[in-house]
Scaffold this motif. Structure first.
Motif, PDB file in Angstrom:
ATOM      1  N   LEU A   1      87.630  60.109 -41.916  1.00  0.00           N
ATOM      2  CA  LEU A   1      86.209  60.839 -41.271  1.00  0.00           C
ATOM      3  C   LEU A   1      85.366  61.367 -42.266  1.00  0.00           C
ATOM      4  O   LEU A   1      84.230  60.934 -42.589  1.00  0.00           O
ATOM      5  N   ALA A   2      85.957  62.409 -43.113  1.00  0.00           N
ATOM      6  CA  ALA A   2      85.341  63.088 -44.216  1.00  0.00           C
ATOM      7  C   ALA A   2      85.022  62.097 -45.391  1.00  0.00           C
ATOM      8  O   ALA A   2      83.964  62.234 -45.990  1.00  0.00           O
ATOM      9  N   ARG A   3      85.663  61.065 -45.607  1.00  0.00           N
ATOM     10  CA  ARG A   3      85.556  60.091 -46.738  1.00  0.00           C
ATOM     11  C   ARG A   3      84.412  59.403 -46.616  1.00  0.00           C
ATOM     12  O   ARG A   3      83.421  59.089 -47.532  1.00  0.00           O
ATOM     13  N   ASP A   4      84.125  59.134 -45.102  1.00  0.00           N
ATOM     14  CA  ASP A   4      82.879  58.299 -44.795  1.00  0.00           C
ATOM     15  C   ASP A   4      81.625  59.190 -44.563  1.00  0.00           C
ATOM     16  O   ASP A   4      80.609  58.669 -45.066  1.00  0.00           O
ATOM     17  N   LEU A   5      81.908  60.282 -44.316  1.00  0.00           N
ATOM     18  CA  LEU A   5      80.472  60.998 -43.902  1.00  0.00           C
ATOM     19  C   LEU A   5      80.045  62.060 -44.735  1.00  0.00           C
ATOM     20  O   LEU A   5      79.071  62.646 -44.959  1.00  0.00           O
TER      21      LEU A   5
ATOM     22  N   THR B   1      87.798  51.989 -35.966  1.00  0.00           N
ATOM     23  CA  THR B   1      89.198  51.749 -36.167  1.00  0.00           C
ATOM     24  C   THR B   1      89.998  52.975 -36.391  1.00  0.00           C
ATOM     25  O   THR B   1      90.997  53.174 -35.941  1.00  0.00           O
ATOM     26  N   ASN B   2      89.502  53.956 -37.035  1.00  0.00           N
ATOM     27  CA  ASN B   2      89.817  55.275 -37.468  1.00  0.00           C
ATOM     28  C   ASN B   2      90.274  55.799 -36.165  1.00  0.00           C
ATOM     29  O   ASN B   2      91.516  56.612 -35.891  1.00  0.00           O
ATOM     30  N   PHE B   3      89.296  56.015 -35.146  1.00  0.00           N
ATOM     31  CA  PHE B   3      89.442  56.600 -33.820  1.00  0.00           C
ATOM     32  C   PHE B   3      90.660  55.995 -33.020  1.00  0.00           C
ATOM     33  O   PHE B   3      91.444  56.732 -32.533  1.00  0.00           O
ATOM     34  N   LYS B   4      90.498  54.600 -33.037  1.00  0.00           N
ATOM     35  CA  LYS B   4      91.680  53.793 -32.127  1.00  0.00           C
ATOM     36  C   LYS B   4      93.380  54.231 -32.785  1.00  0.00           C
ATOM     37  O   LYS B   4      94.079  54.496 -32.204  1.00  0.00           O
TER      38      LYS B   4
ATOM     39  N   ILE C   1      80.226  51.997 -41.864  1.00  0.00           N
ATOM     40  CA  ILE C   1      80.875  53.211 -41.479  1.00  0.00           C
ATOM     41  C   ILE C   1      81.175  53.314 -40.080  1.00  0.00           C
ATOM     42  O   ILE C   1      82.188  53.711 -39.500  1.00  0.00           O
ATOM     43  N   PHE C   2      80.367  52.479 -39.054  1.00  0.00           N
ATOM     44  CA  PHE C   2      80.687  52.680 -37.670  1.00  0.00           C
ATOM     45  C   PHE C   2      81.921  51.790 -37.509  1.00  0.00           C
ATOM     46  O   PHE C   2      82.866  52.250 -36.648  1.00  0.00           O
TER      47      PHE C   2
END
Length: 332
Positions: free
Chosen positions: A327-331, A291-294, A285-286
């Protein structure tokens, strides 16, 4: 039942190459887009979600709405709603629609490339129970390196993604049997194309045709930016070794080693049995969210449009939407 098959596998594993080769066969019609997902999501997942809210509607009305409002109208290009009559099951609707499409195209076998579909086979087989499945697998180190370069994914995350996707495929093959699901190595398709494609033809009940190996016959190969070139070349098999450092290779093999060996790939480093370990869920997840943030601040992206690799501008509101969904998919 109408002869139907789906090509599954991770992205960057050769699914497009195999689909182009099969589309050259005079009996095969390869439908565009990943219709396996559209069939499964609209007529299974979405149907289950909307049913409690539309109990006053008939099944025909619900299915018609789902098909009409499917993503970009893609399912509407396959499903013929005029065939939806009283007593016709959703399975039979799909089968009859495919039959009609094949008659229109003058072919006898329908196929579709849907990378990642191996994770959703139980849902798909409820709707297309007689389908055959071809899962193509590529050396995990090459897949991870390609995902890292082209899709800008984290290397270790990509390595674990490869393990999870292919373990799922092997699990389903064990349940379904080898006469229902074929696992094919991308490297064999490149180094021994004729024997590999003959194996695919035997699996699908097709007569081998040499034109299948002539990629220049396909209208979407050969350009400078084409996703698939017009000649089969084994040069790509070991190209990942130039892209990875020795330490990167070691990290990938720690994650992928046992499955690489299971699938017939050799390791480049010596490892002790205790060296092999998957990435923890938290670590996955991290890495994925970093990668998602970048990606949120990346204004341009490389994408495949009409089977060509092109650079496209991505407006901020779209980047924000992608960011929030991942983000929602992971959290959640």
């Amino acid at each position: 039942m109408t002869p139907v098959f789906f090509i599954t596998g991770l992205q960057r594993s050769g699914t497009t190459l195999l689909s182009f080769m099969l589309s050259n066969h005079p009996a095969v019609f390869m439908d565009e887009y990943s219709l396996g997902f559209r069939i499964m999501q609209a007529l299974n997942g979405n149907y289950r979600k909307v049913l409690p809210h539309y109990l006053d509607l008939s099944e025909k009305e619900i299915i018609s709405r789902l098909v009409e409002h499917d993503y970009k109208g893609r399912l509407r290009q396959l499903i013929d709603l005029s065939l939806l009559k009283e007593g016709v099951s959703t399975q039979e609707l799909i089968n009859q629609s495919i039959q009609q499409k094949l008659k229109l195209e003058g072919r006898s076998v329908w196929g579709n490339k849907s990378p990642g579909l191996q994770h959703w086979l139980p849902q798909l087989l409820l709707l297309v129970p007689h389908t055959k499945l071809i899962h193509i697998v590529r050396d995990g180190r090459a897949t991870a390196a390609s995902m890292h370069k082209r899709a800008r994914k984290n290397l270790e995350w990509s390595a674990q993604r490869w393990v999870d996707g292919n373990l799922t495929a092997l699990h389903h093959q064990f349940i379904l049997g080898e006469d229902k699901m074929l696992v094919l190595r991308y490297e064999d398709l490149l180094s021994e194309p004729e024997s590999s494609i003959k194996r695919v033809c035997l699996f699908l009940g097709l007569e081998y045709d040499p034109v299948m190996l002539d990629l220049s016959q396909h209208q979407r190969t050969g350009g400078d930016q084409s996703y698939v070139q017009d000649k089969i070349s084994s040069s790509k098999i070991d190209s990942y070794r130039k892209a990875l450092t020795a330490e990167q290779m070691r990290k990938l093999e720690r994650i992928q080693g046992p499955l690489l060996q299971k699938l017939g790939y050799s390791l480049y480093h010596d490892h002790q049995p205790g060296d092999f370990r998957p990435l923890s869920t938290g670590r996955q997840i991290f890495l994925n969210q970093w990668t998602n943030f970048k990606a949120l601040f990346r204004r341009h992206d490389i994408r495949m449009e009409d089977w060509q690799l092109v650079e496209v501008a991505v407006p901020f509101h779209l980047r924000l939407g992608y960011f929030l969904r991942r983000l929602a998919r992971d959290l959640l």
